[in-house]
Scaffold this active site. Structure first.
Site, PDB file in Angstrom:
ATOM      1  N   GLU A  33       0.921  -1.053   0.085  1.00 25.83           N
ATOM      2  CA  GLU A  33      -0.095   0.087   0.216  1.00 25.83           C
ATOM      3  C   GLU A  33       0.902   1.136  -0.086  1.00 25.83           C
ATOM      4  O   GLU A  33       1.734   1.257   0.871  1.00 25.83           O
ATOM      5  CB  GLU A  33      -0.703   0.005   1.310  1.00 25.83           C
ATOM      6  CG  GLU A  33      -2.159   0.916   1.236  1.00 25.83           C
ATOM      7  CD  GLU A  33      -2.753   0.938   2.583  1.00 25.83           C
ATOM      8  OE1 GLU A  33      -2.705   0.253   3.343  1.00 25.83           O
ATOM      9  OE2 GLU A  33      -3.651   1.995   2.498  1.00 25.83           O
ATOM     10  N   ARG A 259       4.944 -12.674   9.929  1.00 27.13           N
ATOM     11  CA  ARG A 259       5.703 -11.356   9.733  1.00 27.13           C
ATOM     12  C   ARG A 259       6.865 -11.195  10.314  1.00 27.13           C
ATOM     13  O   ARG A 259       6.767 -11.714  11.413  1.00 27.13           O
ATOM     14  CB  ARG A 259       4.682 -10.132   9.681  1.00 27.13           C
ATOM     15  CG  ARG A 259       4.179  -9.813  11.032  1.00 27.13           C
ATOM     16  CD  ARG A 259       3.484  -8.482  11.096  1.00 27.13           C
ATOM     17  NE  ARG A 259       2.677  -8.102   9.936  1.00 27.13           N
ATOM     18  CZ  ARG A 259       2.510  -6.828   9.502  1.00 27.13           C
ATOM     19  NH1 ARG A 259       3.308  -5.918   9.581  1.00 27.13           N
ATOM     20  NH2 ARG A 259       1.568  -6.839   8.572  1.00 27.13           N
ATOM     21  N   LYS A 269       3.783   0.955   9.621  1.00 28.79           N
ATOM     22  CA  LYS A 269       4.100   2.025   8.924  1.00 28.79           C
ATOM     23  C   LYS A 269       3.559   3.185   9.569  1.00 28.79           C
ATOM     24  O   LYS A 269       4.177   4.449   9.521  1.00 28.79           O
ATOM     25  CB  LYS A 269       3.546   1.891   7.569  1.00 28.79           C
ATOM     26  CG  LYS A 269       4.419   1.482   6.472  1.00 28.79           C
ATOM     27  CD  LYS A 269       3.943   1.387   4.911  1.00 28.79           C
ATOM     28  CE  LYS A 269       3.175   0.021   5.151  1.00 28.79           C
ATOM     29  NZ  LYS A 269       2.399   0.132   3.619  1.00 28.79           N
TER      30      LYS A 269
HETATM   31  P1  ATP Z   1       1.852  -2.056   8.148  1.00 30.89           P
HETATM   32  O1  ATP Z   1       1.095  -2.799   9.073  1.00 30.89           O
HETATM   33  O2  ATP Z   1       3.544  -1.623   8.475  1.00 30.89           O
HETATM   34  O3  ATP Z   1       1.286  -0.644   7.630  1.00 30.89           O
HETATM   35  P2  ATP Z   1       1.109  -3.250   5.950  1.00 30.89           P
HETATM   36  O4  ATP Z   1       1.093  -5.003   5.970  1.00 30.89           O
HETATM   37  O5  ATP Z   1      -0.151  -2.903   6.138  1.00 30.89           O
HETATM   38  O6  ATP Z   1       2.235  -3.002   7.033  1.00 30.89           O
HETATM   39  P3  ATP Z   1       1.416  -3.165   2.966  1.00 30.89           P
HETATM   40  O7  ATP Z   1       2.027  -2.015   2.512  1.00 30.89           O
HETATM   41  O8  ATP Z   1       0.040  -3.612   2.870  1.00 30.89           O
HETATM   42  O9  ATP Z   1       1.909  -3.206   4.551  1.00 30.89           O
HETATM   43  O10 ATP Z   1       2.609  -4.530   2.849  1.00 30.89           O
HETATM   44  C1  ATP Z   1       2.664  -5.115   1.676  1.00 30.89           C
HETATM   45  C2  ATP Z   1       3.148  -6.370   1.704  1.00 30.89           C
HETATM   46  O11 ATP Z   1       4.185  -6.620   2.713  1.00 30.89           O
HETATM   47  C3  ATP Z   1       1.917  -7.528   2.263  1.00 30.89           C
HETATM   48  O12 ATP Z   1       1.853  -8.541   1.843  1.00 30.89           O
HETATM   49  C4  ATP Z   1       2.304  -7.756   3.857  1.00 30.89           C
HETATM   50  O13 ATP Z   1       1.848  -8.700   4.394  1.00 30.89           O
HETATM   51  C5  ATP Z   1       3.873  -7.606   3.672  1.00 30.89           C
HETATM   52  N1  ATP Z   1       4.513  -7.200   4.898  1.00 30.89           N
HETATM   53  C6  ATP Z   1       4.200  -6.308   5.602  1.00 30.89           C
HETATM   54  N2  ATP Z   1       4.770  -6.016   6.765  1.00 30.89           N
HETATM   55  C7  ATP Z   1       5.700  -7.052   7.086  1.00 30.89           C
HETATM   56  C8  ATP Z   1       6.455  -7.748   7.921  1.00 30.89           C
HETATM   57  N3  ATP Z   1       6.871  -7.245   8.874  1.00 30.89           N
HETATM   58  N4  ATP Z   1       6.998  -9.066   7.550  1.00 30.89           N
HETATM   59  C9  ATP Z   1       6.760  -9.413   6.250  1.00 30.89           C
HETATM   60  N5  ATP Z   1       5.882  -9.350   5.543  1.00 30.89           N
HETATM   61  C10 ATP Z   1       5.092  -7.883   5.739  1.00 30.89           C
HETATM   62 MG    MG Z   2      -1.864  -3.320   4.503  1.00 28.81          MG
END
Ligand code: ATP
Ligand code: MG
Length: 561
Positions: A33, A259, A269
């Site tokens: 995102e 994760r 984020k």
């Molecule tokens: P945040 O909670 O930090 O905003 P998010 O999962 O909402 O993280 P996205 O931009 O949606 O962030 O993530 C893109 C991809 O990266 C998704 O498939 C997500 O599952 C993966 N991802 C995000 N954070 C992690 C992490 N700490 N470890 C492994 N994969 C991750």
């Molecule tokens: Mg997300």
């Protein structure tokens, strides 16, 4: 034929290949995102998605999951592409946006309404919560659930045409208000939002929810294995429901993995953004940040990050990884590849009183003992040199083997010196040391038989140049920054000593024009890289990591237990 599987995701794919579930196809995607910069957790997901595709000679797409216009920006879209390329992965011509599918997604929603599988709901958030029930109590159907297909179609179109306020109506799936899985209790598929979208501008005022947009975007791109993190496990029935009820046959399958969490840092984020917006760090690429851009500026290499992602592996169990492992990975890389140079972080002047005043002698110093092919260079030596303030003690404890009054040390690749006198100002501050050198002890030609217990680094004063050196420590003092008392917030755990600036450091003149990503080992001190702010007029170096490997030590101890 695929290689033997190395993790549970690959085991699933191997099985799908055996049963020919997807006609031998493997197609993954990385779906960020664009609401922030990528972090090391994303690197884990990037490595998993792109390497899995590579391993099976399949494809991996980049898809911006831009269904929430409130927080998304073009700056993030650009930084994400830069970071993935820097890590060494490429989506070729397959960069997509969920927002490209807004019209198709809308049509899928219309189809669900036509099939009696979705309705427009008027409940406000409190009412919706009340109708949803609880863990122990089933929910109840919303009173709007009985609307006719015609009325629903009209209302949904009116939602799209901006006839309602934000929050006044939503589109919901008709699934099962008694389901033990909350996500299946008539989840929202569309909400009204009047905000400008970074790509579609003001053309839409309704936006699809992630749980609706994601499976359909996967399907439209021909994704076979939709790899995501564990918190979506309970959403998988909804993922499958959306595909099935939108008429998609043999659609993609969602696979969840744990994760990455790292000690002494945060990965959400939202929190990283908070640190940036409140100027608790200098920006997304502050070298203390766990962002890819922060790690890059800090001097991490793509190879070290990929090595780290390999070592932590992929599992189904959430855990916290020691940040020492990440540091271990970059240290291994730098130990092999970084050139060794002399730098003095906190200098004290030494005058070698028996060395001729105008003489400069060039000494040969090895560039990298790990890579003899990188040869050696000439370093000037003379009457006035700098050594590290730490390497001298006026009143040393027993077993202090470096310089002190009446004691001797070896200067690396040079001579043994003997400390004769400490020169102080009227307040008792040490100004300089007066030493003598033993000309029979030149490194490589020493036949004196003299033995000293310590070798220290040094720089000839005149030829050395000033530099600013930035020493970083963990961003958060606590292992788990979210470990906070009630009423506190995570910023209370920030480490007040995470940045220490050495303003008066001296470095070899050969470093004046050095530019990142060229990295160095400052002998006996650590690994360093020029900062982006560095210039020949004012060289600035970031410490990437110290020499001491705490992680490797802990591993050794564990093995011996
Ligand atoms: P945040 O909670 O930090 O905003 P998010 O999962 O909402 O993280 P996205 O931009 O949606 O962030 O993530 C893109 C991809 O990266 C998704 O498939 C997500 O599952 C993966 N991802 C995000 N954070 C992690 C992490 N700490 N470890 C492994 N994969 C991750
Ligand atoms: Mg997300």
């Amino acid at each position: 034929m695929a290689e033997e599987s190395t993790n549970f995701v690959h085991a699933i794919i191997n099985h799908d290949l055996e049963t020919n579930k997807y006609q031998q196809k493997v197609h993954t995607r990385f779906p960020p995102e664009p609401n922030g910069y990528l972090h090391i957790g994303h690197a884990k997901a990037i490595c998993l998605n792109f390497s899995t595709a590579e391993k099976y000679h399949g494809l991996c797409n980049l898809r911006f999951d831009d269904t929430n216009p409130m927080k998304e920006e073009t700056e993030f879209v650009e930084s994400i592409q830069e970071d993935i390329h820097w890590l060494g992965f490429d989506w070729q011509d397959r960069m997509y946006y969920a927002s490209n599918y807004f019209e198709q997604l809308y049509q899928y929603a219309v189809k669900l309404i036509q099939d009696g599988k979705a309705h427009v709901c008027d409940l406000n958030p409190e009412e919706m919560k009340e109708y949803r029930g609880s863990l122990t109590e089933p929910g109840r159907n919303c009173p709007c659930r009985n609307r006719s297909v015609e009325e629903n179609l009209q209302l949904f179109q009116d939602m799209r045409n901006g006839k309602f306020q934000e929050g006044e109506k939503v589109l919901r799936a008709n699934i099962d208000m008694a389901s033990p899985n909350y996500n299946m209790r008539d989840p929202v598929l569309y909400r009204i939002q009047y905000s400008n979208h970074h790509r579609t501008g003001d053309s839409w005022c309704i936006y699809p929810m992630y749980d609706f947009a994601h499976p359909l975007s996967d399907a439209m791109e021909g994704i076979t294995h939709s790899i995501c993190t564990l918190e979506f496990e309970n959403h998988r029935p909804l993922y499958d429901w959306v595909l099935e009820n939108c008429g998609i046959i043999n659609g993609p399958q969602q696979i969840e993995f744990a994760r990455l969490n790292l000690t002494h840092t945060v990965m959400s984020k939202r929190k990283l953004r908070y640190l940036v917006e409140n100027k608790l760090v200098t920006g997304w690429d502050d070298p203390r940040m766990p962002t890819i851009s922060g790690l890059r500026r800090r001097g991490y290499t793509p190879g070290a990050i990929r090595d780290f992602c390999d070592r932590i592996g992929v599992s189904k169990a959430n855990s916290m990884v020691d940040i020492g492992l990440l540091e271990h990975c970059i240290r291994e890389d730098l130990n092999k590849n970084a050139s060794r140079v002399f730098a003095v972080l906190d200098p004290i002047k030494v005058v070698i009183t028996n060395y001729p005043e105008d003489q400069t002698e060039m000494l040969t110093v090895e560039n990298n003992p790990e890579k003899p092919e990188e040869g050696s260079r000439q370093v000037p030596f003379g009457r006035e040199i700098y050594i590290e303030r730490d390497d001298f003690m006026e009143n040393p404890p027993p077993k202090y083997y470096r310089l002190s009054p009446g004691k001797s040390v070896r200067l690396k690749s040079a001579y043994i010196i003997d400390c004769q006198e400490v020169i102080k100002d009227e307040n008792g501050n040490i100004l300089e040391l007066h030493c003598t050198y033993d000309k029979d002890t030149k490194s490589g030609q020493d036949k004196s038989g003299r033995k000293v217990k310590a070798t220290i680094h040094w720089l000839k004063a005149e030829e050395s140049i000033p530099a600013e050196i930035r020493i970083y420590d963990h961003l958060f003092a606590k292992e788990n920054p979210d470990d906070i008392a009630p009423g506190e917030d995570f910023t209370q755990n920030l480490n007040p000593n995470s940045l220490q600036v050495k303003q008066n450091a001296r470095i070899e003149a050969s470093l004046q024009n050095a530019k990142a990503p060229q990295n160095f080992q400052f002998l006996r001190i650590g690994y360093f890289v020029p900062d982006y702010d560095s210039s020949p007029e004012k060289p600035i170096f970031n410490r990437i990591v110290s020499l001491k490997d705490t992680w490797a030590k802990v591993q050794k101890k564990n093995e011996s237990v």
